[in-house]
Design a protein around this motif. Sequence first.
Motif, PDB file in Angstrom:
ATOM      1  N   PRO A  15       0.801  -1.224   0.000  1.00  0.00           N
ATOM      2  CA  PRO A  15       0.000   0.000   0.000  1.00  0.00           C
ATOM      3  C   PRO A  15       0.840   1.283   0.000  1.00  0.00           C
ATOM      4  O   PRO A  15       0.425   2.294  -0.570  1.00  0.00           O
ATOM      5  CB  PRO A  15      -0.827  -0.120   1.291  1.00  0.00           C
ATOM      6  N   GLY A  16       2.018   1.241   0.614  1.00  0.00           N
ATOM      7  CA  GLY A  16       2.890   2.405   0.608  1.00  0.00           C
ATOM      8  C   GLY A  16       3.587   2.619  -0.719  1.00  0.00           C
ATOM      9  O   GLY A  16       4.236   3.656  -0.922  1.00  0.00           O
ATOM     10  N   ASP A  17       3.448   1.665  -1.621  1.00  0.00           N
ATOM     11  CA  ASP A  17       4.067   1.736  -2.948  1.00  0.00           C
ATOM     12  C   ASP A  17       2.968   1.694  -4.004  1.00  0.00           C
ATOM     13  O   ASP A  17       3.140   1.114  -5.067  1.00  0.00           O
ATOM     14  CB  ASP A  17       5.025   0.551  -3.105  1.00  0.00           C
ATOM     15  N   TRP A  18       1.837   2.362  -3.717  1.00  0.00           N
ATOM     16  CA  TRP A  18       0.617   2.260  -4.517  1.00  0.00           C
ATOM     17  C   TRP A  18       0.855   2.569  -5.989  1.00  0.00           C
ATOM     18  O   TRP A  18       0.419   1.816  -6.870  1.00  0.00           O
ATOM     19  CB  TRP A  18      -0.442   3.213  -3.952  1.00  0.00           C
ATOM     20  N   ALA A  19       1.554   3.654  -6.287  1.00  0.00           N
ATOM     21  CA  ALA A  19       1.719   4.082  -7.680  1.00  0.00           C
ATOM     22  C   ALA A  19       2.493   3.045  -8.486  1.00  0.00           C
ATOM     23  O   ALA A  19       2.153   2.752  -9.637  1.00  0.00           O
ATOM     24  CB  ALA A  19       2.427   5.436  -7.736  1.00  0.00           C
ATOM     25  N   THR A  20       3.524   2.472  -7.882  1.00  0.00           N
ATOM     26  CA  THR A  20       4.319   1.464  -8.582  1.00  0.00           C
ATOM     27  C   THR A  20       3.512   0.191  -8.805  1.00  0.00           C
ATOM     28  O   THR A  20       3.565  -0.417  -9.879  1.00  0.00           O
ATOM     29  CB  THR A  20       5.596   1.144  -7.798  1.00  0.00           C
ATOM     30  N   VAL A  21       2.770  -0.221  -7.785  1.00  0.00           N
ATOM     31  CA  VAL A  21       1.932  -1.419  -7.914  1.00  0.00           C
ATOM     32  C   VAL A  21       0.895  -1.221  -9.015  1.00  0.00           C
ATOM     33  O   VAL A  21       0.675  -2.104  -9.849  1.00  0.00           O
ATOM     34  CB  VAL A  21       1.253  -1.747  -6.572  1.00  0.00           C
ATOM     35  N   LYS A  22       0.264  -0.064  -9.033  1.00  0.00           N
ATOM     36  CA  LYS A  22      -0.728   0.248 -10.061  1.00  0.00           C
ATOM     37  C   LYS A  22      -0.096   0.205 -11.452  1.00  0.00           C
ATOM     38  O   LYS A  22      -0.678  -0.352 -12.399  1.00  0.00           O
ATOM     39  CB  LYS A  22      -1.308   1.634  -9.788  1.00  0.00           C
ATOM     40  N   ALA A  23       1.109   0.761 -11.592  1.00  0.00           N
ATOM     41  CA  ALA A  23       1.789   0.769 -12.889  1.00  0.00           C
ATOM     42  C   ALA A  23       2.161  -0.643 -13.323  1.00  0.00           C
ATOM     43  O   ALA A  23       2.036  -0.995 -14.504  1.00  0.00           O
ATOM     44  CB  ALA A  23       3.027   1.651 -12.825  1.00  0.00           C
ATOM     45  N   GLN A  24       2.628  -1.468 -12.397  1.00  0.00           N
ATOM     46  CA  GLN A  24       2.980  -2.853 -12.726  1.00  0.00           C
ATOM     47  C   GLN A  24       1.746  -3.622 -13.181  1.00  0.00           C
ATOM     48  O   GLN A  24       1.796  -4.403 -14.130  1.00  0.00           O
ATOM     49  CB  GLN A  24       3.602  -3.542 -11.505  1.00  0.00           C
ATOM     50  N   LEU A  25       0.630  -3.395 -12.508  1.00  0.00           N
ATOM     51  CA  LEU A  25      -0.590  -4.097 -12.871  1.00  0.00           C
ATOM     52  C   LEU A  25      -1.098  -3.638 -14.239  1.00  0.00           C
ATOM     53  O   LEU A  25      -1.566  -4.448 -15.046  1.00  0.00           O
ATOM     54  CB  LEU A  25      -1.654  -3.855 -11.802  1.00  0.00           C
ATOM     55  N   ALA A  26      -0.955  -2.344 -14.522  1.00  0.00           N
ATOM     56  CA  ALA A  26      -1.366  -1.823 -15.825  1.00  0.00           C
ATOM     57  C   ALA A  26      -0.504  -2.409 -16.939  1.00  0.00           C
ATOM     58  O   ALA A  26      -1.014  -2.751 -18.020  1.00  0.00           O
ATOM     59  CB  ALA A  26      -1.276  -0.296 -15.829  1.00  0.00           C
ATOM     60  N   ALA A  27       0.790  -2.524 -16.700  1.00  0.00           N
ATOM     61  CA  ALA A  27       1.686  -3.118 -17.694  1.00  0.00           C
ATOM     62  C   ALA A  27       1.341  -4.583 -17.923  1.00  0.00           C
ATOM     63  O   ALA A  27       1.359  -5.075 -19.065  1.00  0.00           O
ATOM     64  CB  ALA A  27       3.139  -2.971 -17.239  1.00  0.00           C
ATOM     65  N   PHE A  28       1.017  -5.286 -16.855  1.00  0.00           N
ATOM     66  CA  PHE A  28       0.621  -6.689 -16.961  1.00  0.00           C
ATOM     67  C   PHE A  28      -0.668  -6.818 -17.772  1.00  0.00           C
ATOM     68  O   PHE A  28      -0.778  -7.686 -18.650  1.00  0.00           O
ATOM     69  CB  PHE A  28       0.434  -7.267 -15.561  1.00  0.00           C
ATOM     70  N   ARG A  29      -1.623  -5.936 -17.504  1.00  0.00           N
ATOM     71  CA  ARG A  29      -2.883  -5.968 -18.248  1.00  0.00           C
ATOM     72  C   ARG A  29      -2.648  -5.772 -19.742  1.00  0.00           C
ATOM     73  O   ARG A  29      -3.265  -6.452 -20.574  1.00  0.00           O
ATOM     74  CB  ARG A  29      -3.824  -4.877 -17.709  1.00  0.00           C
ATOM     75  N   SER A  30      -1.762  -4.878 -20.096  1.00  0.00           N
ATOM     76  CA  SER A  30      -1.521  -4.601 -21.514  1.00  0.00           C
ATOM     77  C   SER A  30      -0.778  -5.740 -22.208  1.00  0.00           C
ATOM     78  O   SER A  30      -0.759  -5.802 -23.434  1.00  0.00           O
ATOM     79  CB  SER A  30      -0.727  -3.301 -21.667  1.00  0.00           C
ATOM     80  N   SER A  31      -0.207  -6.654 -21.434  1.00  0.00           N
ATOM     81  CA  SER A  31       0.591  -7.739 -22.011  1.00  0.00           C
ATOM     82  C   SER A  31      -0.218  -8.995 -22.293  1.00  0.00           C
ATOM     83  O   SER A  31       0.312  -9.953 -22.871  1.00  0.00           O
ATOM     84  CB  SER A  31       1.743  -8.095 -21.072  1.00  0.00           C
ATOM     85  N   CYS A  32      -1.491  -9.040 -21.875  1.00  0.00           N
ATOM     86  CA  CYS A  32      -2.254 -10.278 -22.039  1.00  0.00           C
ATOM     87  C   CYS A  32      -3.721  -9.979 -22.314  1.00  0.00           C
ATOM     88  O   CYS A  32      -4.223  -8.888 -22.010  1.00  0.00           O
ATOM     89  CB  CYS A  32      -2.116 -11.166 -20.797  1.00  0.00           C
ATOM     90  N   GLN A  33      -4.394 -10.956 -22.888  1.00  0.00           N
ATOM     91  CA  GLN A  33      -5.830 -10.876 -23.185  1.00  0.00           C
ATOM     92  C   GLN A  33      -6.496 -12.132 -22.616  1.00  0.00           C
ATOM     93  O   GLN A  33      -6.890 -13.035 -23.348  1.00  0.00           O
ATOM     94  CB  GLN A  33      -6.060 -10.771 -24.694  1.00  0.00           C
ATOM     95  N   PRO A  34      -6.646 -12.203 -21.305  1.00  0.00           N
ATOM     96  CA  PRO A  34      -7.138 -13.444 -20.687  1.00  0.00           C
ATOM     97  C   PRO A  34      -8.640 -13.637 -20.830  1.00  0.00           C
ATOM     98  O   PRO A  34      -9.404 -12.675 -20.948  1.00  0.00           O
ATOM     99  CB  PRO A  34      -6.751 -13.255 -19.214  1.00  0.00           C
ATOM    100  N   ASP A  35      -9.050 -14.886 -20.794  1.00  0.00           N
ATOM    101  CA  ASP A  35     -10.468 -15.223 -20.738  1.00  0.00           C
ATOM    102  C   ASP A  35     -10.984 -15.200 -19.302  1.00  0.00           C
ATOM    103  O   ASP A  35     -12.194 -15.118 -19.071  1.00  0.00           O
ATOM    104  CB  ASP A  35     -10.698 -16.623 -21.321  1.00  0.00           C
TER     105      ASP A  35
END
Length: 218
Positions: A84-104
């Motif tokens: 939680p103290g690293d919110w911006a980085t976690v959010k950015a990592q999750l966004a990058a992960f989302r852009s890398s895949c198209q899951p069902d």
Amino acid sequence: MIALTTGGIDSVAVIGAHCDDILIGAGATLIEIGRHNPSVVINALVMAGAGTEREVEEKEALAQLCPLAEVRLTVVDRPDGRLPGDWATVKAQLAAFRSSCQPDLVIGPHRGDFHQDHRLLAELIPTEFRDHLVLGYEILKWESDLPNPALYLPISAETAHLKVELLARCYPSQTNHHWFDDEAFLGLMRVRGVQCSARYAEAFTVDKAVFELGGRSA
């Protein structure tokens, strides 16, 4: 109960705060998905443990869990227990992960998890995977935070025992924890099995889902 089916799952995204979260929360489900579609692509993101023995354990566990699947694992080096103290980085990592895949299908922690790292991911996952079925897995631990799940996947005794065998074999760094043992993992799967008239099951929370009635005309 009326069974709902997903159709074919060719790609799944699984997300954990720590190495072993994914296997604890959804290991049996991934085994079953792999059996139905051995060529499934497993996109996995873990937020802590990069460059440590825990990353090695995670790679080995996912490789053994679905031996024929294509596993795309990313382990990040965020501080354990302080996401939680690293919110911006976690959010950015999750966004990058989302852009890398198209899951069902997307599987991650549930919103009511008392562990702050798990809870943050549960809150952020739907902000990135907005058009997906998102399932929240449960992790038995010291905190009294087990959810009242809405979705159950019945599993065979073979699958349940394979899951606990892989947990014991692939994560030796965690076996010193009092909650990390075969009885605990099998016990929870047995309870969830009772709740859906099966021997064993894994269970998940669902915040939002859309279903179509079979045979309905367009």
